[in-house]
Scaffold this active site. Structure first.
Site, mmCIF file in Angstrom:
data_model
loop_
_atom_site.group_PDB
_atom_site.id
_atom_site.type_symbol
_atom_site.label_atom_id
_atom_site.label_comp_id
_atom_site.label_asym_id
_atom_site.label_seq_id
_atom_site.Cartn_x
_atom_site.Cartn_y
_atom_site.Cartn_z
ATOM 1 N N ARG A 148 0.811 -1.215 0.000
ATOM 2 C CA ARG A 148 0.000 0.000 0.000
ATOM 3 C C ARG A 148 0.844 1.263 0.000
ATOM 4 O O ARG A 148 0.458 2.275 -0.589
ATOM 5 C CB ARG A 148 -0.902 -0.001 1.240
ATOM 6 C CG ARG A 148 -1.723 1.237 1.460
ATOM 7 C CD ARG A 148 -2.801 1.437 0.436
ATOM 8 N NE ARG A 148 -3.740 0.328 0.415
ATOM 9 C CZ ARG A 148 -4.925 0.368 -0.172
ATOM 10 N NH1 ARG A 148 -5.307 1.464 -0.824
ATOM 11 N NH2 ARG A 148 -5.714 -0.683 -0.171
ATOM 12 N N GLY A 405 -2.549 -4.613 8.236
ATOM 13 C CA GLY A 405 -3.654 -5.519 7.948
ATOM 14 C C GLY A 405 -3.965 -5.615 6.472
ATOM 15 O O GLY A 405 -3.113 -5.376 5.612
ATOM 16 N N ARG A 407 -5.719 -3.836 4.346
ATOM 17 C CA ARG A 407 -5.512 -2.668 3.484
ATOM 18 C C ARG A 407 -4.029 -2.434 3.241
ATOM 19 O O ARG A 407 -3.615 -2.101 2.127
ATOM 20 C CB ARG A 407 -6.147 -1.410 4.103
ATOM 21 C CG ARG A 407 -6.127 -0.225 3.143
ATOM 22 C CD ARG A 407 -6.819 1.006 3.712
ATOM 23 N NE ARG A 407 -6.964 2.028 2.690
ATOM 24 C CZ ARG A 407 -6.037 2.941 2.393
ATOM 25 N NH1 ARG A 407 -4.881 2.952 3.045
ATOM 26 N NH2 ARG A 407 -6.256 3.837 1.445
ATOM 27 N N CYS A 408 -3.212 -2.611 4.266
ATOM 28 C CA CYS A 408 -1.766 -2.398 4.122
ATOM 29 C C CYS A 408 -1.148 -3.323 3.072
ATOM 30 O O CYS A 408 -0.192 -2.946 2.391
ATOM 31 C CB CYS A 408 -1.073 -2.635 5.456
ATOM 32 S SG CYS A 408 -1.629 -1.585 6.807
ATOM 33 N N MET A 409 -1.689 -4.535 2.950
ATOM 34 C CA MET A 409 -1.065 -5.553 2.093
ATOM 35 C C MET A 409 -1.589 -5.546 0.664
ATOM 36 O O MET A 409 -1.295 -6.464 -0.108
ATOM 37 C CB MET A 409 -1.271 -6.936 2.721
ATOM 38 C CG MET A 409 -0.549 -7.108 4.044
ATOM 39 S SD MET A 409 -0.686 -8.776 4.741
ATOM 40 C CE MET A 409 -2.401 -8.796 5.272
#
EC number: 3.5.3.6
Length: 420
Positions: A148, A405, A407-409
């Site tokens: 992200r 989480g 969204r980060c990945m």
């Protein structure tokens, strides 16, 4: 990967049509307790367990949308001689390892892609090398599975990250090269390095940038995205016609679980958001600021009571759901620490998050979100089309310890536009 994907992201929740991922490899394990902090980790991860958990995320997304892998895209563009030469030269200059340039250019594309991500081994053929405590002449990209941050889709363009920590700068260089040269992606890039003023003060990371709606951006400012970074984004938005709003949310510098806005706030549906109550909803010293832009000019900058009320005033009313539930601040803190507010939307009201955050999931279920284990999706036990709202849960015993989480990945590159 035959078709070309045109970048188009005009919301956080539009039905996903393309996403870039990076499956964690040996770069995640190539650290010790002694250098974990330098790698921006608070602990070291068990790679085999992390990979098993990641395969749940990957498996679900492969069922839902088109997925592209960073290493595949990187290998492809490194097969272009001038791209290979340019990227290696840029990296070696930035990381002050010019002596590695010839050695790296002699590698085949696939092996060079591996080493650019997993690290270039340090030769022990000199006294300096022999006595060095380092294993790598070019350090591994420990954080790259959080795709992200190093690049972010902003409408029909891609904004290249200006990373707050030099240990992550190579990620942004790799992603810029991919977006410029991959035959599978069609986009224009914006690089903060092109800024005319305060270039060295600009930092921007994707975890802090949320495209709420075509006319609304939400940006977090704190440890990873500076006020100068927000100003750079303002300059980009001023180039567009019409009215636009940028909502800025200040973030704490401690603890480390607050590094990005999406660790305390994410959008779930047209009318739902996930919040970490103490930062987003409760009175505190972290300001919410509304910047109004019209026809290429900043018309107004003013403080707001909080983020959710500000969005409501912009015509985006959202019901906040509470990370960790509503009963116990200790539970809220524990689940926020393990990315309990961090969800990736695959469509309006359809999101992915960690199974471990049970009180957050209970809060969502009480508000109409069906809780569906990732394994049931992967094994075709569930027809997702039968549900209007759901949260797909992936295991996160190890992944969450990396500090991010769902969204980060994920780095979405194309979404369908939302009918508001």
């Amino acid at each position: 990967m035959s078709e070309t994907i045109q970048t188009s992201v005009y919301s956080e929740i539009g039905e996903i049509e393309g996403v870039i991922l990076h499956t964690p490899g040996s770069e995640v394990e190539n650290m010790t307790p002694g250098n974990a902090e330098r790698a921006l980790y608070s602990d070291i991860l068990n790679l085999s367990v992390a990979q098993e958990e990641y395969q749940q995320l990957h498996g679900v997304l492969c069922k839902i949308t088109k997925t592209l892998q960073v290493k595949d895209l990187l290998t492809e563009i490194l097969g272009i001689p001038e791209v290979k030469e340019s990227l290696v030269r840029k990296i070696c200059k930035s990381e002050e390892v010019r002596s590695l340039r010839k050695r790296m250019l002699n590698l085949e594309a696939a092996e060079l892609a591996n080493q650019l991500i997993e690290g270039v081994p340090l030769n022990k053929d000199s006294l300096t090398g022999f006595l060095s405590d380092e294993r790598n002449a070019l350090r591994p990209l420990h954080n790259f599975f959080f795709t992200r941050d190093a690049s972010m889709a902003l409408y029909n363009q891609v904004l290249i990250g200006k990373m707050a920590n030099k240990v992550r700068s190579r990620e942004a260089m790799v992603m810029e090269a991919i977006f410029k040269h991959s035959a599978h992606l069609n986009t224009k890039t914006i690089n903060p390095d092109s800024a005319k003023h305060d270039k060295n003060k600009i930092t921007i990371e994707g975890g802090d940038l949320l495209v709420a709606r075509e006319d609304i951006l939400i940006v977090g400012t704190g440890l990873r995205t500076s006020t100068h970074g927000v100003d750079f984004i303002i300059e980009q938005i001023k180039k567009n016609n019409g009215k636009h709003s940028i909502v800025v949310q200040q973030l704490p510098s401690k603890p480390e679980s607050f590094i990005h806005l999406d660790m305390v706030f994410t959008l779930l549906d047209r009318d739902f958001c996930m919040v970490y109550d103490p930062i987003i909803m409760q009175p505190n010293k972290y300001q919410t600021i509304l910047i109004s832009i019209e026809d290429g000019k900043v018309k107004n900058i003013e403080k707001q009571s909080n983020l959710v009320q500000c969005l409501h005033g912009l015509g985006l009313p959202l019901k906040p759901l509470y990370c960790g539930g509503r009963k116990d601040i200790w539970i809220q803190e524990r689940e926020q620490w393990h990315s309990g507010a961090n969800f990736f939307a695959v469509g309006p009201g359809k999101v992915i998050g960690y199974a471990r955050n049970v009180y957050t999931l209970e809060e969502m279920n009480n508000n109409g979100f069906e809780v569906i284990p990732a394994a049931d999706v992967i094994n075709n036990k569930i027809n997702l089309n039968a549900y209007k709202k759901y949260v797909i849960t992936i295991n996160g015993a190890e992944l969450a310890r990396g500090g991010g989480g769902g969204r980060c990945m994920t780095m979405p590159i194309r979404r369908k536009k939302v009918e508001w």
